[in-house]
Design a protein around this motif. Structure first.
Motif, PDB file in Angstrom:
ATOM      1  N   SER A   6      48.989  43.810  34.647  1.00 13.23           N
ATOM      2  CA  SER A   6      49.415  42.559  34.009  1.00 13.23           C
ATOM      3  C   SER A   6      50.141  41.628  34.977  1.00 13.23           C
ATOM      4  CB  SER A   6      50.306  42.859  32.795  1.00 13.23           C
ATOM      5  OG  SER A   6      51.465  43.566  33.208  1.00 13.23           O
ATOM      6  N   ARG A   7      50.502  42.105  36.169  1.00 11.07           N
ATOM      7  CA  ARG A   7      51.152  41.240  37.156  1.00 11.07           C
ATOM      8  C   ARG A   7      50.155  40.298  37.826  1.00 11.07           C
ATOM      9  NH1 ARG A   7      52.959  43.504  41.559  1.00 11.07           N
ATOM     10  NH2 ARG A   7      51.373  45.096  41.452  1.00 11.07           N
ATOM     11  N   PHE A   8      48.868  40.590  37.701  1.00 10.74           N
ATOM     12  CA  PHE A   8      47.815  39.786  38.324  1.00 10.74           C
ATOM     13  C   PHE A   8      47.187  38.890  37.260  1.00 10.74           C
ATOM     14  CE2 PHE A   8      48.387  43.401  40.929  1.00 10.74           C
ATOM     15  CZ  PHE A   8      47.956  43.092  42.208  1.00 10.74           C
ATOM     16  N   ARG A   9      47.041  37.588  37.603  1.00 15.27           N
ATOM     17  CA  ARG A   9      46.359  36.687  36.670  1.00 15.27           C
ATOM     18  C   ARG A   9      45.738  35.539  37.452  1.00 15.27           C
ATOM     19  NH1 ARG A   9      49.218  32.172  33.889  1.00 15.27           N
ATOM     20  NH2 ARG A   9      50.828  31.466  35.313  1.00 15.27           N
ATOM     21  N   LEU A  10      44.755  34.910  36.830  1.00 17.13           N
ATOM     22  CA  LEU A  10      44.138  33.721  37.410  1.00 17.13           C
ATOM     23  C   LEU A  10      44.820  32.490  36.848  1.00 17.13           C
ATOM     24  CD1 LEU A  10      40.306  34.437  37.437  1.00 17.13           C
ATOM     25  CD2 LEU A  10      41.886  34.376  39.368  1.00 17.13           C
ATOM     26  N   VAL A  11      45.126  31.551  37.718  1.00 15.70           N
ATOM     27  CA  VAL A  11      45.742  30.291  37.338  1.00 15.70           C
ATOM     28  C   VAL A  11      44.733  29.185  37.627  1.00 15.70           C
ATOM     29  CG1 VAL A  11      47.654  28.715  37.794  1.00 15.70           C
ATOM     30  CG2 VAL A  11      48.035  31.182  37.899  1.00 15.70           C
ATOM     31  N   ASP A  12      44.507  28.317  36.676  1.00 15.52           N
ATOM     32  CA  ASP A  12      43.533  27.225  36.799  1.00 15.52           C
ATOM     33  C   ASP A  12      42.136  27.747  37.112  1.00 15.52           C
ATOM     34  OD1 ASP A  12      45.550  25.330  36.319  1.00 15.52           O
ATOM     35  OD2 ASP A  12      46.059  25.235  38.449  1.00 15.52           O
ATOM     36  N   PHE A  14      40.877  29.691  39.282  1.00 17.61           N
ATOM     37  CA  PHE A  14      40.460  30.052  40.630  1.00 17.61           C
ATOM     38  C   PHE A  14      41.561  30.639  41.499  1.00 17.61           C
ATOM     39  CE2 PHE A  14      37.789  26.494  39.260  1.00 17.61           C
ATOM     40  CZ  PHE A  14      36.532  27.078  39.391  1.00 17.61           C
ATOM     41  N   ASN A  15      42.803  30.524  41.090  1.00 19.52           N
ATOM     42  CA  ASN A  15      43.927  30.928  41.936  1.00 19.52           C
ATOM     43  C   ASN A  15      44.531  32.230  41.436  1.00 19.52           C
ATOM     44  OD1 ASN A  15      44.065  28.426  43.601  1.00 19.52           O
ATOM     45  ND2 ASN A  15      44.424  27.523  41.603  1.00 19.52           N
ATOM     46  N   LEU A  16      44.623  33.204  42.315  1.00 19.23           N
ATOM     47  CA  LEU A  16      45.224  34.481  41.957  1.00 19.23           C
ATOM     48  C   LEU A  16      46.733  34.377  42.079  1.00 19.23           C
ATOM     49  CD1 LEU A  16      44.956  37.512  41.284  1.00 19.23           C
ATOM     50  CD2 LEU A  16      44.901  37.928  43.759  1.00 19.23           C
ATOM     51  N   ASP A  28      43.363  43.409  51.333  1.00 18.94           N
ATOM     52  CA  ASP A  28      42.264  42.469  51.165  1.00 18.94           C
ATOM     53  C   ASP A  28      41.933  42.299  49.691  1.00 18.94           C
ATOM     54  OD1 ASP A  28      42.052  42.197  53.905  1.00 18.94           O
ATOM     55  OD2 ASP A  28      40.459  43.675  54.096  1.00 18.94           O
ATOM     56  N   TYR A  29      41.739  41.040  49.299  1.00 17.26           N
ATOM     57  CA  TYR A  29      41.330  40.698  47.943  1.00 17.26           C
ATOM     58  C   TYR A  29      40.006  39.957  48.052  1.00 17.26           C
ATOM     59  CZ  TYR A  29      45.918  42.018  46.249  1.00 17.26           C
ATOM     60  OH  TYR A  29      47.046  42.729  45.936  1.00 17.26           O
ATOM     61  N   VAL A  30      39.042  40.322  47.214  1.00 20.19           N
ATOM     62  CA  VAL A  30      37.709  39.744  47.271  1.00 20.19           C
ATOM     63  C   VAL A  30      37.501  38.808  46.095  1.00 20.19           C
ATOM     64  CG1 VAL A  30      35.236  40.228  47.277  1.00 20.19           C
ATOM     65  CG2 VAL A  30      36.805  41.809  48.410  1.00 20.19           C
ATOM     66  N   CYS A  31      37.053  37.591  46.405  1.00 18.75           N
ATOM     67  CA  CYS A  31      36.685  36.616  45.390  1.00 18.75           C
ATOM     68  C   CYS A  31      35.156  36.556  45.370  1.00 18.75           C
ATOM     69  CB  CYS A  31      37.268  35.251  45.746  1.00 18.75           C
ATOM     70  SG  CYS A  31      36.765  33.950  44.610  1.00 18.75           S
ATOM     71  N   GLN A  41      34.212  35.943  49.153  1.00 21.74           N
ATOM     72  CA  GLN A  41      35.236  35.488  50.086  1.00 21.74           C
ATOM     73  C   GLN A  41      36.322  36.545  50.085  1.00 21.74           C
ATOM     74  OE1 GLN A  41      36.673  31.620  48.939  1.00 21.74           O
ATOM     75  NE2 GLN A  41      35.256  30.621  50.326  1.00 21.74           N
ATOM     76  N   ILE A  42      36.747  36.945  51.271  1.00 23.49           N
ATOM     77  CA  ILE A  42      37.801  37.951  51.396  1.00 23.49           C
ATOM     78  C   ILE A  42      39.063  37.281  51.901  1.00 23.49           C
ATOM     79  CG2 ILE A  42      38.506  40.090  52.531  1.00 23.49           C
ATOM     80  CD1 ILE A  42      35.508  40.780  52.741  1.00 23.49           C
ATOM     81  N   HIS A  43      40.178  37.533  51.203  1.00 27.03           N
ATOM     82  CA  HIS A  43      41.476  36.984  51.579  1.00 27.03           C
ATOM     83  C   HIS A  43      42.414  38.152  51.814  1.00 27.03           C
ATOM     84  CE1 HIS A  43      40.271  32.936  50.371  1.00 27.03           C
ATOM     85  NE2 HIS A  43      39.637  33.543  49.380  1.00 27.03           N
ATOM     86  N   THR A  44      43.181  38.074  52.889  1.00 29.36           N
ATOM     87  CA  THR A  44      44.132  39.120  53.208  1.00 29.36           C
ATOM     88  C   THR A  44      45.542  38.666  52.833  1.00 29.36           C
ATOM     89  OG1 THR A  44      42.741  39.883  55.034  1.00 29.36           O
ATOM     90  CG2 THR A  44      45.051  40.587  55.045  1.00 29.36           C
ATOM     91  N   VAL A  45      46.227  39.489  52.063  1.00 32.72           N
ATOM     92  CA  VAL A  45      47.598  39.213  51.643  1.00 32.72           C
ATOM     93  C   VAL A  45      48.540  40.094  52.455  1.00 32.72           C
ATOM     94  CG1 VAL A  45      49.248  39.359  49.737  1.00 32.72           C
ATOM     95  CG2 VAL A  45      46.930  38.519  49.331  1.00 32.72           C
TER      96      VAL A  45
END
Length: 50
Positions: A6-12, A14-16, A28-31, A41-45
């Motif tokens: 529940s800590r993860f959600r999409l805003v608008d 497209f935005n994690l 790594d998070y994959v869109c 698309q892979i994004h590294t946090v």
């Protein structure tokens, strides 16, 4: 791996947003883009501090 949290959600749509970020959230998070071409698309946090 997909984990329901529940800590993860999409805003608008497209935005994690990750609330109460913890060191183990780094990585790594994959869109997946649903445009018919199966592109990802892979994004590294990185967690930089408290």
């Amino acid at each position: 791996m997909v984990t329901r949290d529940s800590r993860f959600r999409l805003v608008d749509g497209f935005n994690l947003e990750i609330s109460d970020v913890m060191p183990q959230d780094a990585g790594d998070y994959v869109c997946q883009i649903g445009d018919g071409e199966n592109r990802d698309q892979i994004h590294t946090v990185e967690i930089l501090g408290k």
